[in-house]
Scaffold this motif. Structure first.
Motif, PDB file in Angstrom:
ATOM      1  N   GLU A 159       0.457  -0.996   0.254  1.00 13.59           N
ATOM      2  CA  GLU A 159      -0.008   0.207   0.398  1.00 13.59           C
ATOM      3  C   GLU A 159       1.049   1.381   0.054  1.00 13.59           C
ATOM      4  N   SER A 160       0.197   2.521  -0.050  1.00 13.50           N
ATOM      5  CA  SER A 160       0.998   3.043  -0.344  1.00 13.50           C
ATOM      6  C   SER A 160       1.469   4.317   0.803  1.00 13.50           C
ATOM      7  N   ASP A 161       0.628   3.456   2.167  1.00 19.31           N
ATOM      8  CA  ASP A 161       0.914   4.246   3.770  1.00 19.31           C
ATOM      9  C   ASP A 161       2.288   3.533   3.911  1.00 19.31           C
ATOM     10  N   ARG A 162       2.891   2.454   2.965  1.00 15.93           N
ATOM     11  CA  ARG A 162       4.341   1.842   2.978  1.00 15.93           C
ATOM     12  C   ARG A 162       5.894   2.753   2.171  1.00 15.93           C
ATOM     13  N   THR A 164       7.682   5.855  -0.015  1.00 17.37           N
ATOM     14  CA  THR A 164       7.881   6.844  -0.027  1.00 17.37           C
ATOM     15  C   THR A 164       8.647   7.218  -1.655  1.00 17.37           C
ATOM     16  N   TYR A 179      11.085   4.447  -4.517  1.00 13.37           N
ATOM     17  CA  TYR A 179      10.639   4.839  -3.329  1.00 13.37           C
ATOM     18  C   TYR A 179      11.250   4.083  -1.986  1.00 13.37           C
TER      19      TYR A 179
END
Length: 182
Positions: A159-162, A164, A179
């Motif tokens: 998921e995007s919360d993991r 950056t 990322y």
């Protein structure tokens, strides 16, 4: 202790290799045979890959001498996760690992020393590093190619919360994305 980095090339629609585990699609792109040196993990002291990636290298470099392997890996050993017996080309520093990624981490970290560990592929192996909580960065150089099927980039839901975003840039015909995994 260095980072564990998955740094690879992918098609626009997310495949590492075609159905025959070939990267010929990558080498057909201008700049695909000799990547910009800034795209390669400079701090990596060891390379890690799965059996399919290694077998592709064996087929592609069949009959290659130690020089070919040296040009690719330099002084860095290549660790291959496999459950089978595979040949080692003369002069190549290839080491085989069996079993669980988490159990192999101490061996890999010791071999890497203070350097980074470069995960070359495949996607499922990289997913196992993620599952073990041992993936620090994902860097993908996206080629202007699509394939109807093949080996997926990373067959895991992350998921995007993991993730950056730390880099996005153009390199010739390629798009570079990196990322940090948190």
């Amino acid at each position: 202790m260095g980072k564990i980095v998955f740094d690879t090339a992918s098609t626009l629609n997310g495949f590492l290799a075609d159905d025959q585990h070939s990267l010929s699609w990558l080498f057909a792109v201008a700049g695909g045979t000799e990547p910009d040196p800034t795209l390669l993990p400079q701090a990596a002291t060891i390379l890690v890959e799965g059996a399919h990636t290694y077998e592709w290298m064996l087929r592609e470099w069949q009959g290659a001498d130690a020089q070919q392997w040296q040009e690719f890996a330099g002084a860095r050993p290549i660790f291959v996760f496999t459950s089978r017996e595979l040949p080692v080309p003369e002069g190549a520093d290839v080491r085989f690992l069996r079993g669980d990624v988490a159990a192999a981490l101490p061996t890999l970290r010791e071999a890497a020393g203070e350097g980074d560990i470069w995960l070359i592929g495949g996607g499922d192996l990289v997913g196992q590093f993620f599952d073990a909580g041992a993936l620090d960065e994902i860097a993908v150089t996206v080629a202007p190619v699509t394939l109807p099927s093949g080996a997926p980039l990373l067959p895991r839901r992350i998921e995007s919360d993991r993730l950056t975003l730390v880099e996005a840039r153009q390199v010739g015909q390629f798009a570079r994305l990196a990322y940090r995994v948190g």
